[in-house]
Design a protein around this motif. Sequence first.
Motif, PDB file in Angstrom:
ATOM      1  N   LEU A   1       5.225   7.701   1.487  1.00 12.82           N
ATOM      2  CA  LEU A   1       4.059   7.473   0.628  1.00 12.82           C
ATOM      3  C   LEU A   1       4.010   6.040   0.124  1.00 12.82           C
ATOM      4  O   LEU A   1       2.935   5.433   0.068  1.00 12.82           O
ATOM      5  CB  LEU A   1       4.063   8.454  -0.543  1.00 12.82           C
TER       6      LEU A   1
ATOM      7  N   HIS B   1       2.824   3.933   2.889  1.00 10.75           N
ATOM      8  CA  HIS B   1       1.395   4.183   3.082  1.00 10.75           C
ATOM      9  C   HIS B   1       0.583   3.452   2.024  1.00 10.75           C
ATOM     10  O   HIS B   1      -0.486   2.908   2.317  1.00 10.75           O
ATOM     11  CB  HIS B   1       1.126   5.695   3.052  1.00 10.75           C
TER      12      HIS B   1
ATOM     13  N   ARG C   1      -3.401  12.188   4.176  1.00 18.03           N
ATOM     14  CA  ARG C   1      -2.864  12.156   2.813  1.00 18.03           C
ATOM     15  C   ARG C   1      -3.883  12.767   1.863  1.00 18.03           C
ATOM     16  O   ARG C   1      -5.028  12.316   1.795  1.00 18.03           O
ATOM     17  CB  ARG C   1      -2.565  10.719   2.401  1.00 18.03           C
TER      18      ARG C   1
END
Length: 140
Positions: A56, A59, A114
């Motif tokens: 994450l 990302h 996501r």
Amino acid sequence: MSSPPRAAPPVPAPPALVEVSAAVRASWALDTCDDADVADWTPERPSRGQCGSTALVLHDLFGGELLLAEVWYPDGRLQGYHWWNRLPGGREVDLTADQFRTGETVQPPRAVARPDGPPRRCRDQYERLRARVLSRLAAG
């Protein structure tokens, strides 16, 4: 008389992957580990249980795709799930690939969208890791 239009402030360049990688690795700790892996986490293998939060954070910084795969024990039981990234341009980056023990096998991944908002699992670990990484990157 009107003044000339102001130029937009320069957009900061995204950090280099090598810098982000170093900041992430230096930020891993027991308190950023997935609760499911806390019993297996050690300073000698700090990447254990860090894959979801790490994916994450990458990302957040680079975009791209989140990759998810099942992980199996040698006897065919499901060990859990593993997360990593496919950056724009197609390069796969897995900073936590070394977390697995001999015989634990990561299956082929699938790209996962996501969800909006903060993660449902390991939110505190993600927020802690993200804050540490961003602080390290800001400090240079």
